[in-house]
Design an enzyme around this catalytic site. Structure first.
Site, PDB file in Angstrom:
ATOM      1  N   TRP A 248       0.880  -1.165   0.000  1.00 11.00           N
ATOM      2  CA  TRP A 248       0.000   0.000   0.000  1.00 11.00           C
ATOM      3  C   TRP A 248       0.918   1.216   0.000  1.00 11.00           C
ATOM      4  CZ3 TRP A 248      -2.087   3.002   4.563  1.00 11.00           C
ATOM      5  CH2 TRP A 248      -3.130   3.851   4.175  1.00 11.00           C
TER       6      TRP A 248
ATOM      7  N   ASP B 288      -0.308  -4.537   9.823  1.00 12.49           N
ATOM      8  CA  ASP B 288      -1.325  -3.625   9.323  1.00 12.49           C
ATOM      9  C   ASP B 288      -2.550  -4.479   9.006  1.00 12.49           C
ATOM     10  OD1 ASP B 288      -2.931  -1.817   8.065  1.00 12.49           O
ATOM     11  OD2 ASP B 288      -1.513  -1.298   6.469  1.00 12.49           O
TER      12      ASP B 288
ATOM     13  N   LYS C 114     -13.255  -0.713   6.241  1.00 10.85           N
ATOM     14  CA  LYS C 114     -13.839  -1.668   5.289  1.00 10.85           C
ATOM     15  C   LYS C 114     -14.834  -2.599   5.965  1.00 10.85           C
ATOM     16  CE  LYS C 114     -10.273  -0.083   3.217  1.00 10.85           C
ATOM     17  NZ  LYS C 114      -9.753   0.374   1.980  1.00 10.85           N
TER      18      LYS C 114
HETATM   19  N1  PMP Z   1      -3.483  -0.300   5.230  1.00  7.54           N
HETATM   20  C1  PMP Z   1      -3.872  -0.839   4.082  1.00  7.54           C
HETATM   21  C2  PMP Z   1      -3.108  -1.987   3.554  1.00  7.54           C
HETATM   22  C3  PMP Z   1      -4.981  -0.341   3.414  1.00  7.54           C
HETATM   23  O1  PMP Z   1      -5.351  -0.894   2.255  1.00  7.54           O
HETATM   24  C4  PMP Z   1      -5.706   0.739   3.969  1.00  7.54           C
HETATM   25  C5  PMP Z   1      -6.901   1.296   3.270  1.00  7.54           C
HETATM   26  N2  PMP Z   1      -6.754   1.544   1.929  1.00  7.54           N
HETATM   27  C6  PMP Z   1      -5.255   1.265   5.193  1.00  7.54           C
HETATM   28  C7  PMP Z   1      -4.145   0.718   5.785  1.00  7.54           C
HETATM   29  C8  PMP Z   1      -5.862   2.396   5.953  1.00  7.54           C
HETATM   30  O2  PMP Z   1      -7.067   2.857   5.649  1.00  7.54           O
HETATM   31  P1  PMP Z   1      -7.884   3.788   6.624  1.00  7.54           P
HETATM   32  O3  PMP Z   1      -6.951   4.863   7.109  1.00  7.54           O
HETATM   33  O4  PMP Z   1      -8.968   4.317   5.778  1.00  7.54           O
HETATM   34  O5  PMP Z   1      -8.365   2.942   7.739  1.00  7.54           O
END
Ligand code: PMP
Length: 403
Positions: free
Chosen positions: A133, A215, A251
Protein backbone atom coordinates in the site's frame (compact mmCIF):
# COMPACT_ATOMS: atom_id res chain seq x y z
CA UNK A 1 6.34 38.48 -3.67
CA UNK A 2 4.32 35.72 -2.13
CA UNK A 3 5.87 33.70 0.67
CA UNK A 4 4.37 30.69 -1.09
CA UNK A 5 5.96 31.36 -4.47
CA UNK A 6 8.61 28.65 -4.17
CA UNK A 7 6.26 25.85 -3.15
CA UNK A 8 6.59 23.02 -5.67
CA UNK A 9 3.56 21.24 -7.00
CA UNK A 10 3.43 17.79 -5.38
CA UNK A 11 2.73 14.67 -7.43
CA UNK A 12 -0.92 13.58 -7.66
CA UNK A 13 -2.05 10.56 -5.62
CA UNK A 14 -2.71 7.98 -8.30
CA UNK A 15 -5.73 6.25 -6.82
CA UNK A 16 -7.63 9.51 -6.26
CA UNK A 17 -6.62 10.89 -9.66
CA UNK A 18 -7.82 7.78 -11.54
CA UNK A 19 -11.03 7.70 -9.50
CA UNK A 20 -11.73 11.33 -10.37
CA UNK A 21 -11.11 10.65 -14.05
CA UNK A 22 -13.72 7.89 -13.84
CA UNK A 23 -16.25 9.98 -11.93
CA UNK A 24 -15.85 12.76 -14.53
CA UNK A 25 -16.25 10.35 -17.46
CA UNK A 26 -19.80 10.62 -18.86
CA UNK A 27 -19.65 7.23 -20.64
CA UNK A 28 -22.64 5.07 -19.64
CA UNK A 29 -20.66 1.79 -19.52
CA UNK A 30 -17.74 3.05 -17.44
CA UNK A 31 -16.44 0.72 -14.75
CA UNK A 32 -14.73 2.04 -11.63
CA UNK A 33 -12.20 -0.46 -10.24
CA UNK A 34 -10.05 2.08 -8.40
CA UNK A 35 -10.63 3.02 -4.74
CA UNK A 36 -10.85 0.20 -2.22
CA UNK A 37 -14.40 0.63 -1.06
CA UNK A 38 -17.23 -1.91 -1.05
CA UNK A 39 -20.06 -1.57 -3.56
CA UNK A 40 -23.35 -3.44 -3.74
CA UNK A 41 -24.29 -5.39 -6.85
CA UNK A 42 -26.01 -2.15 -7.96
CA UNK A 43 -22.63 -0.43 -7.75
CA UNK A 44 -23.71 1.66 -4.74
CA UNK A 45 -22.00 2.30 -1.40
CA UNK A 46 -23.47 0.17 1.40
CA UNK A 47 -24.34 1.39 4.87
CA UNK A 48 -24.36 -1.86 6.88
CA UNK A 49 -27.86 -2.42 8.33
CA UNK A 50 -26.35 -3.02 11.78
CA UNK A 51 -24.60 0.36 11.53
CA UNK A 52 -27.84 2.15 10.58
CA UNK A 53 -29.66 0.49 13.44
CA UNK A 54 -26.95 1.46 15.94
CA UNK A 55 -26.90 5.04 14.64
CA UNK A 56 -30.66 5.29 15.14
CA UNK A 57 -30.32 4.07 18.71
CA UNK A 58 -27.54 6.55 19.33
CA UNK A 59 -29.55 9.43 17.91
CA UNK A 60 -32.43 8.61 20.27
CA UNK A 61 -30.20 8.23 23.33
CA UNK A 62 -30.50 11.49 25.30
CA UNK A 63 -27.69 10.47 27.65
CA UNK A 64 -25.09 10.79 24.88
CA UNK A 65 -23.39 14.13 24.42
CA UNK A 66 -20.54 15.76 22.55
CA UNK A 67 -17.95 16.00 25.28
CA UNK A 68 -14.32 15.25 24.38
CA UNK A 69 -13.19 11.64 24.45
CA UNK A 70 -10.02 10.85 26.41
CA UNK A 71 -6.74 11.27 24.49
CA UNK A 72 -6.49 7.50 23.93
CA UNK A 73 -10.17 7.24 22.99
CA UNK A 74 -13.13 5.22 24.21
CA UNK A 75 -11.87 2.45 26.45
CA UNK A 76 -14.87 0.23 25.57
CA UNK A 77 -13.95 0.60 21.89
CA UNK A 78 -10.22 0.01 22.12
CA UNK A 79 -10.46 -3.02 24.37
CA UNK A 80 -13.13 -4.58 22.13
CA UNK A 81 -10.96 -3.91 19.08
CA UNK A 82 -7.93 -5.53 20.71
CA UNK A 83 -10.07 -8.54 21.69
CA UNK A 84 -11.34 -8.84 18.15
CA UNK A 85 -7.76 -8.92 16.90
CA UNK A 86 -6.23 -11.29 19.44
CA UNK A 87 -9.34 -13.28 20.33
CA UNK A 88 -11.20 -12.50 23.56
CA UNK A 89 -9.49 -15.22 25.58
CA UNK A 90 -5.94 -14.43 24.57
CA UNK A 91 -3.55 -14.69 27.55
CA UNK A 92 -1.82 -11.43 26.51
CA UNK A 93 -5.09 -9.62 27.29
CA UNK A 94 -5.70 -11.48 30.55
CA UNK A 95 -2.12 -10.74 31.60
CA UNK A 96 -2.68 -7.02 31.01
CA UNK A 97 0.22 -6.69 28.57
CA UNK A 98 -1.87 -6.04 25.43
CA UNK A 99 -3.94 -2.89 25.03
CA UNK A 100 -5.50 -0.67 22.39
CA UNK A 101 -5.52 3.02 21.55
CA UNK A 102 -8.33 4.52 19.47
CA UNK A 103 -6.89 6.25 16.41
CA UNK A 104 -7.91 8.06 13.23
CA UNK A 105 -8.64 4.90 11.25
CA UNK A 106 -5.89 2.55 10.10
CA UNK A 107 -3.72 5.34 8.74
CA UNK A 108 -3.78 7.12 12.10
CA UNK A 109 -2.85 3.89 13.89
CA UNK A 110 0.09 3.43 11.53
CA UNK A 111 1.20 6.99 12.16
CA UNK A 112 0.90 6.89 15.96
CA UNK A 113 2.57 3.46 16.10
CA UNK A 114 5.39 4.51 13.78
CA UNK A 115 5.94 7.73 15.68
CA UNK A 116 6.16 5.82 18.94
CA UNK A 117 8.70 3.39 17.47
CA UNK A 118 10.75 6.19 16.02
CA UNK A 119 10.74 8.52 19.05
CA UNK A 120 10.71 6.09 21.94
CA UNK A 121 12.44 2.96 20.64
CA UNK A 122 14.73 4.97 18.32
CA UNK A 123 14.00 2.79 15.32
CA UNK A 124 14.88 4.43 12.01
CA UNK A 125 14.65 1.78 9.27
CA UNK A 126 11.40 0.37 7.96
CA UNK A 127 10.71 -2.31 5.40
CA UNK A 128 7.62 -2.70 3.31
CA UNK A 129 6.67 -5.36 0.83
CA UNK A 130 7.27 -4.69 -2.85
CA UNK A 131 4.60 -3.84 -3.84
CA UNK A 132 2.65 -2.53 -0.87
CA UNK A 133 0.00 0.00 0.00
CA UNK A 134 1.75 3.09 -1.27
CA UNK A 135 0.90 5.26 1.76
CA UNK A 136 3.05 3.22 4.17
CA UNK A 137 6.08 5.05 2.89
CA UNK A 138 4.74 8.57 3.44
CA UNK A 139 3.31 7.73 6.86
CA UNK A 140 6.55 6.23 8.15
CA UNK A 141 8.74 9.05 6.82
CA UNK A 142 6.39 11.65 8.32
CA UNK A 143 6.58 9.76 11.62
CA UNK A 144 10.36 10.23 11.78
CA UNK A 145 11.75 7.13 10.06
CA UNK A 146 14.71 7.93 7.82
CA UNK A 147 15.63 4.65 6.08
CA UNK A 148 13.24 2.92 3.72
CA UNK A 149 13.76 -0.51 2.23
CA UNK A 150 11.65 -3.12 0.50
CA UNK A 151 11.42 -6.87 0.79
CA UNK A 152 10.49 -8.89 -2.27
CA UNK A 153 6.90 -10.04 -2.30
CA UNK A 154 5.48 -10.50 -5.77
CA UNK A 155 6.55 -13.10 -8.27
CA UNK A 156 5.11 -11.62 -11.46
CA UNK A 157 5.84 -14.62 -13.65
CA UNK A 158 3.93 -17.04 -11.44
CA UNK A 159 1.50 -14.49 -10.01
CA UNK A 160 2.25 -15.60 -6.50
CA UNK A 161 4.45 -14.69 -3.51
CA UNK A 162 8.18 -14.64 -4.10
CA UNK A 163 8.73 -16.40 -0.81
CA UNK A 164 12.42 -17.21 -1.15
CA UNK A 165 13.08 -13.57 -2.13
CA UNK A 166 11.07 -12.38 0.85
CA UNK A 167 13.05 -14.55 3.28
CA UNK A 168 16.37 -13.61 1.72
CA UNK A 169 15.60 -9.89 2.07
CA UNK A 170 14.43 -10.20 5.67
CA UNK A 171 17.54 -12.19 6.53
CA UNK A 172 19.66 -9.34 5.16
CA UNK A 173 17.80 -6.65 7.14
CA UNK A 174 19.77 -4.79 9.81
CA UNK A 175 18.82 -5.49 13.43
CA UNK A 176 15.95 -3.36 14.78
CA UNK A 177 14.43 -2.76 11.38
CA UNK A 178 10.66 -2.40 11.53
CA UNK A 179 8.94 -4.84 9.18
CA UNK A 180 5.48 -3.84 7.97
CA UNK A 181 3.36 -6.97 7.46
CA UNK A 182 -0.17 -7.07 6.04
CA UNK A 183 -2.20 -9.13 8.50
CA UNK A 184 -4.45 -10.49 5.73
CA UNK A 185 -5.69 -9.68 2.22
CA UNK A 186 -2.40 -8.14 1.12
CA UNK A 187 -2.91 -4.85 -0.71
CA UNK A 188 -2.43 -4.76 -3.69
CA UNK A 189 -1.64 -8.38 -4.58
CA UNK A 190 -4.41 -10.24 -2.73
CA UNK A 191 -1.82 -12.96 -1.95
CA UNK A 192 -1.20 -13.91 1.68
CA UNK A 193 1.51 -16.21 3.04
CA UNK A 194 0.36 -19.67 4.10
CA UNK A 195 0.43 -20.59 7.79
CA UNK A 196 3.68 -22.44 7.24
CA UNK A 197 5.19 -19.42 5.50
CA UNK A 198 4.08 -17.11 8.32
CA UNK A 199 5.89 -19.39 10.80
CA UNK A 200 9.06 -19.06 8.72
CA UNK A 201 8.68 -15.28 8.53
CA UNK A 202 8.33 -15.24 12.32
CA UNK A 203 11.50 -17.37 12.66
CA UNK A 204 13.55 -14.88 10.65
CA UNK A 205 12.10 -11.83 12.41
CA UNK A 206 13.03 -13.39 15.74
CA UNK A 207 16.46 -14.58 14.69
CA UNK A 208 17.40 -11.26 13.09
CA UNK A 209 15.93 -9.17 15.95
CA UNK A 210 13.52 -7.29 13.69
CA UNK A 211 10.31 -5.62 14.89
CA UNK A 212 6.94 -6.69 13.41
CA UNK A 213 4.40 -3.96 12.65
CA UNK A 214 1.16 -5.51 11.45
CA UNK A 215 -1.32 -3.63 9.32
CA UNK A 216 -4.81 -5.12 9.63
CA UNK A 217 -7.14 -3.22 7.33
CA UNK A 218 -9.33 -6.13 6.20
CA UNK A 219 -10.13 -8.39 9.17
CA UNK A 220 -13.29 -10.30 8.24
CA UNK A 221 -13.19 -9.06 4.69
CA UNK A 222 -10.69 -11.57 3.40
CA UNK A 223 -12.44 -14.80 4.34
CA UNK A 224 -15.65 -13.64 6.01
CA UNK A 225 -14.23 -15.09 9.25
CA UNK A 226 -12.71 -12.75 11.86
CA UNK A 227 -10.57 -15.46 13.48
CA UNK A 228 -9.14 -16.81 10.25
CA UNK A 229 -8.15 -13.33 9.13
CA UNK A 230 -6.34 -12.67 12.41
CA UNK A 231 -4.36 -15.89 12.28
CA UNK A 232 -0.97 -14.34 11.47
CA UNK A 233 -1.13 -11.72 14.23
CA UNK A 234 -2.25 -14.31 16.78
CA UNK A 235 0.53 -16.64 15.68
CA UNK A 236 3.15 -13.95 16.36
CA UNK A 237 1.62 -12.99 19.72
CA UNK A 238 1.42 -16.63 20.81
CA UNK A 239 5.07 -17.05 19.95
CA UNK A 240 5.92 -14.31 22.44
CA UNK A 241 6.69 -11.42 20.10
CA UNK A 242 6.34 -7.82 21.17
CA UNK A 243 4.55 -6.05 18.34
CA UNK A 244 2.14 -3.37 17.29
CA UNK A 245 -0.82 -3.70 14.94
CA UNK A 246 -2.78 -0.97 13.16
CA UNK A 247 -6.45 -1.89 12.80
CA UNK A 248 -8.87 -0.19 10.44
CA UNK A 249 -12.65 -0.41 10.71
CA UNK A 250 -13.16 1.41 7.41
CA UNK A 251 -13.84 -1.67 5.29
CA UNK A 252 -15.30 -4.23 7.65
CA UNK A 253 -17.80 -1.72 9.10
CA UNK A 254 -18.15 0.38 5.95
CA UNK A 255 -17.17 3.41 8.06
CA UNK A 256 -14.63 4.88 5.67
CA UNK A 257 -15.24 8.54 6.44
CA UNK A 258 -15.70 8.16 10.18
CA UNK A 259 -12.00 7.35 10.71
CA UNK A 260 -12.33 4.50 13.19
CA UNK A 261 -9.09 2.72 14.00
CA UNK A 262 -7.17 1.12 16.80
CA UNK A 263 -3.51 0.64 17.56
CA UNK A 264 -2.98 -2.60 19.44
CA UNK A 265 0.30 -2.82 21.34
CA UNK A 266 1.55 -6.10 22.77
CA UNK A 267 4.36 -6.04 25.33
CA UNK A 268 6.23 -8.83 27.08
CA UNK A 269 5.38 -7.55 30.54
CA UNK A 270 2.56 -5.45 31.91
CA UNK A 271 4.92 -3.47 34.14
CA UNK A 272 5.89 -1.32 31.12
CA UNK A 273 2.33 -0.54 30.04
CA UNK A 274 1.78 2.69 32.05
CA UNK A 275 4.98 4.28 30.73
CA UNK A 276 4.22 3.29 27.14
CA UNK A 277 0.63 4.56 27.39
CA UNK A 278 1.87 7.85 28.83
CA UNK A 279 4.19 8.39 25.86
CA UNK A 280 1.50 7.45 23.32
CA UNK A 281 -0.74 9.95 25.10
CA UNK A 282 1.83 12.70 24.52
CA UNK A 283 2.20 11.78 20.85
CA UNK A 284 -1.57 11.94 20.29
CA UNK A 285 -1.94 15.08 22.41
CA UNK A 286 0.59 16.89 20.25
CA UNK A 287 -0.87 15.62 16.98
CA UNK A 288 -4.68 15.84 17.18
CA UNK A 289 -5.37 15.85 20.93
CA UNK A 290 -8.13 13.23 20.94
CA UNK A 291 -10.12 11.12 18.51
CA UNK A 292 -13.70 11.62 17.23
CA UNK A 293 -16.58 9.81 18.89
CA UNK A 294 -19.25 8.81 16.38
CA UNK A 295 -17.66 5.88 14.54
CA UNK A 296 -15.83 4.55 17.57
CA UNK A 297 -19.09 4.46 19.50
CA UNK A 298 -20.85 2.58 16.72
CA UNK A 299 -18.13 -0.06 16.56
CA UNK A 300 -17.92 -0.31 20.33
CA UNK A 301 -21.69 -0.73 20.64
CA UNK A 302 -21.73 -3.51 18.05
CA UNK A 303 -18.66 -5.38 19.28
CA UNK A 304 -19.87 -5.31 22.90
CA UNK A 305 -23.42 -6.52 22.19
CA UNK A 306 -23.68 -10.23 21.31
CA UNK A 307 -26.79 -9.82 19.14
CA UNK A 308 -25.46 -6.84 17.18
CA UNK A 309 -22.14 -8.63 16.87
CA UNK A 310 -23.87 -11.57 15.13
CA UNK A 311 -25.72 -9.17 12.82
CA UNK A 312 -22.44 -7.53 11.93
CA UNK A 313 -20.75 -10.85 11.15
CA UNK A 314 -23.61 -11.57 8.77
CA UNK A 315 -22.91 -8.25 7.01
CA UNK A 316 -19.24 -9.16 6.65
CA UNK A 317 -20.16 -12.51 5.13
CA UNK A 318 -22.48 -10.74 2.67
CA UNK A 319 -19.62 -8.52 1.50
CA UNK A 320 -17.01 -11.28 1.40
CA UNK A 321 -19.34 -13.62 -0.49
CA UNK A 322 -20.26 -11.05 -3.11
CA UNK A 323 -16.57 -10.49 -3.79
CA UNK A 324 -15.93 -14.23 -4.01
CA UNK A 325 -18.75 -14.69 -6.50
CA UNK A 326 -17.46 -11.83 -8.67
CA UNK A 327 -14.00 -13.40 -8.58
CA UNK A 328 -15.24 -16.75 -9.84
CA UNK A 329 -17.57 -15.07 -12.34
CA UNK A 330 -14.78 -13.03 -13.87
CA UNK A 331 -12.43 -16.00 -14.05
CA UNK A 332 -15.08 -18.21 -15.66
CA UNK A 333 -15.84 -15.60 -18.29
CA UNK A 334 -12.19 -15.05 -19.22
CA UNK A 335 -11.66 -18.80 -19.45
CA UNK A 336 -14.80 -19.23 -21.55
CA UNK A 337 -13.64 -16.48 -23.91
CA UNK A 338 -10.27 -18.23 -24.17
CA UNK A 339 -8.41 -15.10 -23.07
CA UNK A 340 -4.68 -15.83 -23.35
CA UNK A 341 -2.89 -16.37 -20.05
CA UNK A 342 -3.96 -18.10 -16.85
CA UNK A 343 -6.67 -16.55 -14.72
CA UNK A 344 -6.65 -18.83 -11.69
CA UNK A 345 -5.04 -16.07 -9.64
CA UNK A 346 -8.34 -14.16 -9.73
CA UNK A 347 -9.87 -16.75 -7.44
CA UNK A 348 -6.78 -17.69 -5.43
CA UNK A 349 -6.18 -14.07 -4.46
CA UNK A 350 -8.31 -12.84 -1.56
CA UNK A 351 -9.77 -9.63 -0.16
CA UNK A 352 -10.83 -6.60 -2.10
CA UNK A 353 -8.08 -6.51 -4.65
CA UNK A 354 -6.83 -8.56 -7.49
CA UNK A 355 -3.46 -8.01 -9.06
CA UNK A 356 -4.48 -8.91 -12.58
CA UNK A 357 -1.06 -9.04 -14.20
CA UNK A 358 -2.26 -6.56 -16.86
CA UNK A 359 0.59 -4.37 -18.10
CA UNK A 360 0.61 -0.55 -17.93
CA UNK A 361 -0.09 -0.41 -21.69
CA UNK A 362 -3.05 -2.75 -21.32
CA UNK A 363 -4.32 -0.65 -18.43
CA UNK A 364 -4.09 2.47 -20.57
CA UNK A 365 -6.03 0.73 -23.32
CA UNK A 366 -8.74 -0.39 -20.92
CA UNK A 367 -9.15 3.17 -19.66
CA UNK A 368 -9.07 4.87 -23.06
CA UNK A 369 -11.08 2.43 -25.14
CA UNK A 370 -13.40 0.75 -22.67
CA UNK A 371 -13.75 3.33 -19.87
CA UNK A 372 -12.62 0.65 -17.41
CA UNK A 373 -10.61 2.46 -14.73
CA UNK A 374 -7.91 0.64 -12.76
CA UNK A 375 -4.46 1.41 -11.36
CA UNK A 376 -1.33 1.33 -13.55
CA UNK A 377 -0.08 -1.65 -11.56
CA UNK A 378 -3.03 -3.69 -12.86
CA UNK A 379 -4.72 -3.72 -9.44
CA UNK A 380 -8.49 -3.91 -9.59
CA UNK A 381 -10.97 -3.45 -6.78
CA UNK A 382 -13.18 -6.54 -7.09
CA UNK A 383 -16.02 -4.64 -5.38
CA UNK A 384 -16.39 -2.52 -8.50
CA UNK A 385 -17.42 -5.65 -10.43
CA UNK A 386 -21.18 -6.30 -10.50
CA UNK A 387 -23.50 -8.71 -12.28
CA UNK A 388 -24.38 -5.77 -14.56
CA UNK A 389 -20.86 -4.97 -15.76
CA UNK A 390 -19.08 -8.32 -15.46
CA UNK A 391 -19.71 -9.42 -19.08
CA UNK A 392 -18.60 -6.05 -20.40
CA UNK A 393 -15.50 -6.11 -18.20
CA UNK A 394 -14.50 -9.65 -19.23
CA UNK A 395 -14.90 -8.76 -22.88
CA UNK A 396 -12.87 -5.56 -22.46
CA UNK A 397 -10.03 -7.47 -20.75
CA UNK A 398 -10.23 -10.19 -23.39
CA UNK A 399 -10.00 -7.81 -26.34
CA UNK A 400 -7.22 -5.83 -24.63
CA UNK A 401 -5.10 -8.89 -23.94
CA UNK A 402 -5.53 -10.06 -27.55
CA UNK A 403 -4.08 -6.82 -28.97
N1 PMP B 1 -3.48 -0.30 5.23
C1 PMP B 1 -3.87 -0.84 4.08
C2 PMP B 1 -3.11 -1.99 3.55
C3 PMP B 1 -4.98 -0.34 3.41
O1 PMP B 1 -5.35 -0.89 2.25
C4 PMP B 1 -5.71 0.74 3.97
C5 PMP B 1 -6.90 1.30 3.27
N2 PMP B 1 -6.75 1.54 1.93
C6 PMP B 1 -5.25 1.27 5.19
C7 PMP B 1 -4.15 0.72 5.78
C8 PMP B 1 -5.86 2.40 5.95
O2 PMP B 1 -7.07 2.86 5.65
P1 PMP B 1 -7.88 3.79 6.62
O3 PMP B 1 -6.95 4.86 7.11
O4 PMP B 1 -8.97 4.32 5.78
O5 PMP B 1 -8.37 2.94 7.74
Amino acid sequence: ASRFADVKLGPPIEVFAVNKACVDDPHPDKVNLTIGAYRTDEGKPWVLPVVRKTERQMAADETLNHEYLPVLGLEAFSSAATSMLLGPDHPAIAEGRAFGVQTLSGTGALRVGAEFLSRQLKYSTFYMSNPSWENHRLVFFNAGFTEFREYRYWDAANRTIDFSGLIEDLKAAPENSVIILHACAHNPTGCDPTHEQWEKIADVIKEKKLFPFFDSAYQGFASGDLDKDAWAVRCFVSRGFELVCAQSFAKNFGLYNERVGNLTMVLKDKQFVPQVKSQVTLIVRGMYSNPPNHGGRIVSTVLNNPQLFEEWKECIRTMANRILSMRSGLKQRLQALGTPGTWDHITTQIGMFSYTGLTPRQVEHLVNHYHVYLLKSGRINMCGVTSHNIDYLAKAIHETVLL
